[in-house]
Write an enzyme that holds these catalytic residues in place. Structure first.
Site, short mmCIF file in Angstrom:
data_model
loop_
_atom_site.label_atom_id
_atom_site.label_comp_id
_atom_site.label_asym_id
_atom_site.label_seq_id
_atom_site.Cartn_x
_atom_site.Cartn_y
_atom_site.Cartn_z
N GLU A 1 15.48 12.43 14.18
CA GLU A 1 16.22 12.35 15.44
C GLU A 1 15.31 12.74 16.60
O GLU A 1 15.43 12.19 17.71
CB GLU A 1 17.45 13.25 15.40
CG GLU A 1 18.52 12.77 14.44
CD GLU A 1 19.02 11.37 14.77
OE1 GLU A 1 19.28 11.10 15.95
OE2 GLU A 1 19.12 10.54 13.85
N TRP B 1 13.58 9.58 17.32
CA TRP B 1 14.30 8.63 18.16
C TRP B 1 14.14 8.95 19.63
O TRP B 1 14.03 8.06 20.48
CB TRP B 1 15.79 8.60 17.77
CG TRP B 1 16.08 7.65 16.68
CD1 TRP B 1 16.33 7.93 15.37
CD2 TRP B 1 16.16 6.21 16.79
NE1 TRP B 1 16.55 6.77 14.66
CE2 TRP B 1 16.46 5.70 15.51
CE3 TRP B 1 16.00 5.32 17.85
CZ2 TRP B 1 16.60 4.34 15.25
CZ3 TRP B 1 16.16 3.96 17.61
CH2 TRP B 1 16.45 3.48 16.33
N TRP C 1 29.18 -11.30 30.35
CA TRP C 1 30.02 -10.10 30.37
C TRP C 1 31.26 -10.34 31.21
O TRP C 1 31.21 -11.04 32.22
CB TRP C 1 29.24 -8.91 30.94
CG TRP C 1 27.97 -8.58 30.23
CD1 TRP C 1 26.70 -8.78 30.68
CD2 TRP C 1 27.83 -7.99 28.93
NE1 TRP C 1 25.78 -8.35 29.76
CE2 TRP C 1 26.45 -7.86 28.67
CE3 TRP C 1 28.74 -7.55 27.97
CZ2 TRP C 1 25.95 -7.31 27.50
CZ3 TRP C 1 28.26 -7.00 26.80
CH2 TRP C 1 26.88 -6.88 26.57
N ASN D 1 27.62 12.17 18.62
CA ASN D 1 26.90 10.90 18.62
C ASN D 1 27.63 9.79 17.87
O ASN D 1 27.64 8.63 18.30
CB ASN D 1 25.50 11.08 18.02
CG ASN D 1 24.66 9.83 18.19
OD1 ASN D 1 24.41 9.40 19.31
ND2 ASN D 1 24.24 9.23 17.09
N TRP E 1 27.15 -3.37 29.56
CA TRP E 1 26.72 -2.06 29.08
C TRP E 1 26.30 -1.14 30.23
O TRP E 1 26.37 0.09 30.12
CB TRP E 1 25.57 -2.18 28.08
CG TRP E 1 24.32 -2.84 28.60
CD1 TRP E 1 23.98 -4.16 28.51
CD2 TRP E 1 23.24 -2.21 29.31
NE1 TRP E 1 22.76 -4.39 29.11
CE2 TRP E 1 22.29 -3.21 29.61
CE3 TRP E 1 22.99 -0.91 29.71
CZ2 TRP E 1 21.10 -2.96 30.29
CZ3 TRP E 1 21.80 -0.64 30.40
CH2 TRP E 1 20.88 -1.65 30.68
N TRP F 1 22.54 2.81 24.92
CA TRP F 1 23.54 1.84 25.35
C TRP F 1 23.10 0.42 25.02
O TRP F 1 23.89 -0.41 24.55
CB TRP F 1 23.83 1.98 26.84
CG TRP F 1 24.94 2.95 27.09
CD1 TRP F 1 24.83 4.28 27.37
CD2 TRP F 1 26.34 2.67 27.00
NE1 TRP F 1 26.08 4.84 27.47
CE2 TRP F 1 27.03 3.89 27.26
CE3 TRP F 1 27.09 1.53 26.74
CZ2 TRP F 1 28.42 3.97 27.26
CZ3 TRP F 1 28.47 1.61 26.73
CH2 TRP F 1 29.13 2.82 26.99
#
Length: 474
Positions: free
Chosen positions: A281, A284, A312, A348, A366, A389
């Site tokens: 993590e 990331w 969208w 999360n 988004w 996102w």
């Protein structure tokens, strides 16, 4: 005698702060300054929750510096002229800071270094907030990685991250300005970082302890238990299974080097697999910063440019407000959005479900969600927020496939089977048993006051998949 300026930014700590450590080893007097920069080109102003955190973090830092014989100077405005002015006031011969990785910040820092060189001032920057700086991790062809797994494998194959540097025991006394007294600065309260009329921050104050001491305590609490079950615990929103270090990392109240080596010290050999999962993590976070380094428009531009053609749909004001306020009719999404509003943070697993609902079930851009999270998260990070996102939307690097649509009912049944998390944030559902709480529309009398589903899951899923298929055909 010349003095030294230590310019703090996203590194609000004394421990493992290379710029501060170098200044502390010098006989020169020192000015420690934080500039609230909302004026330099491209610098993204903080959201409301982050401003609350910054106020309390700076207050804690100021007390820590004073306990070591120093003080924190606060200035507001465009950073480059503010630092140049301060250098002139204090006859600075050295300016030290820890590196940042967004393009506007790098541009600003490079310009300041160029000015300092022309003035005969030594300006030096240090690696402090990333374990692996973006330009040091490259594919065999010399380009940046676009997929996390090989990126992280490359990081782990390299040299071990450096050891953290302990906080100085004492710091040089503050440098004087032309009057013989330390330069004047702003009062923290004058910045107006805290909310009022109304003050919505009560839940944040109940949840968090901003500052270096709070960060250290969070790490200790995590290492004392949850880390050894992190692989499973991180997916269960109703338990304390994650580290909750993200806001402390975002403001640099703890360094990733300190976390990395704390794990090494606690598990010197045969570390549980869960420790490796937690360490990934951290990876990331590193990967997201490489993405932003290579793609400065990550918060506004699709990483995968084919999504520039994605149709969208603009949600109605009522739909967007229902999502923001946790009134979509889907308990997992609503509990997450209410947790966000109350505490400035969201689990999360729930973040992914809430984001998927917005961009796929509502087909909203988004960027609408990214902007809302930027304003309401205490850990709103310039790299991780847009990268995550875009991952959910399908437009990002190493993205979740667009056809992966989180079903909030399935997710809550799997990860919050007893409804502990749901009940914690949705009192309207307290009368439902463990089975019915995930689908309250099946017992509307017991869920009195809770809204009906905003959209049908099956119909909105089919609409999203059909829209994506039409994009592929273009």
């Amino acid at each position: 005698m010349a003095s030294t300026i230590v310019w703090l930014r996203d590194d609000l700590r004394l421990d493992d702060n290379p710029a501060l450590a170098v200044a502390a080893s010098s006989p020169e007097k020192m000015t420690v300054v934080y500039v609230l920069d909302e004026a330099s080109p491209g610098i993204r102003p903080l959201g409301g929750a982050a401003r609350w955190w910054l106020h309390h973090s700076l207050s804690a830092l100021s007390a820590e510096l004073e306990s070591k014989g120093s003080r924190l100077l606060l200035r507001r405005g465009a950073a480059a002229p503010a630092i140049r002015e301060l250098a002139n006031e204090t006859a600075a011969g050295t300016i030290l800071w820890n590196r940042r990785y967004g393009l506007p910040e790098r541009t600003l820092d490079a310009g300041l270094k160029e000015w300092a060189t022309g003035e005969g001032i030594e300006a030096t920057s240090f690696q402090a907030n990333l374990l692996f700086e973006p330009w040091t991790v490259r594919t065999g062809s010399g380009g940046p990685y676009k997929v996390f797994t090989p990126f992280w494998r490359s990081c782990l194959a390299g040299a071990e991250p450096r050891l953290p540097v302990d906080a100085p025991q004492r710091l040089p006394e503050p440098a004087a300005g032309p009057s013989g007294a330390p330069p004047a600065g702003d009062s923290l309260d004058s910045w107006g970082l805290l909310p009022h009329r109304p003050d919505w921050s009560g839940g944040l104050a109940d949840t968090w302890a901003p500052g270096e001491q709070g960060a250290s305590q969070r790490l200790e609490d995590f290492l004392d238990g949850p880390v050894e079950e992190y692989g499973t615990g991180r997916d269960v929103p109703g338990v304390e299974g994650t580290s909750r270090l993200s806001p402390h990392l975002r403001f640099g109240e703890i360094s990733p080097f300190r976390i990395w080596h704390a794990l090494r010290e606690r598990f010197p050999r045969n570390a549980p697999a869960d420790v490796g999962i937690f360490r990934s993590e951290l990876g990331w976070r590193e990967f997201c910063w490489q993405l932003l380094y290579e793609n400065p428009g990550l918060a506004t531009e699709n990483y995968r440019r084919e999504f520039d053609r994605f149709p969208w749909q603009t949600p109605s004001d009522a739909e967007l407000e229902a999502w923001q306020q946790g009134r979509t009719g889907y308990p997992l999404v609503d509990a997450g959005m209410r947790q966000l509003w109350q505490t400035g943070w969201m689990h999360n697993r729930v973040r992914m479900a809430a984001a998927s609902f917005l961009v796929k079930n509502l087909l909203a851009d988004w960027r609408l969600g990214e902007a809302w999270f930027w304003d309401t998260l205490v850990d709103a990070d310039a790299a991780s927020n847009p990268a995550n996102w875009q991952w959910v939307a399908g437009s990002g690097a190493d993205a979740s496939p667009y056809f992966r649509i989180f079903n909030p009912v399935t997710q809550s049944k799997k990860f919050d089977a007893g409804g502990r998390y749901l009940r914690g944030y949705i009192p309207e559902l307290s009368g439902l048993d463990d089975k019915r709480i995930h689908e309250p529309w099946k017992d509307p009398e017991a869920a009195s006051g809770y809204p009906e589903p905003l959209v049908g899951l099956q119909e909105s899923r089919e609409r999203a998949l059909d829209t994506y298929q039409r994009l592929k055909a273009l």
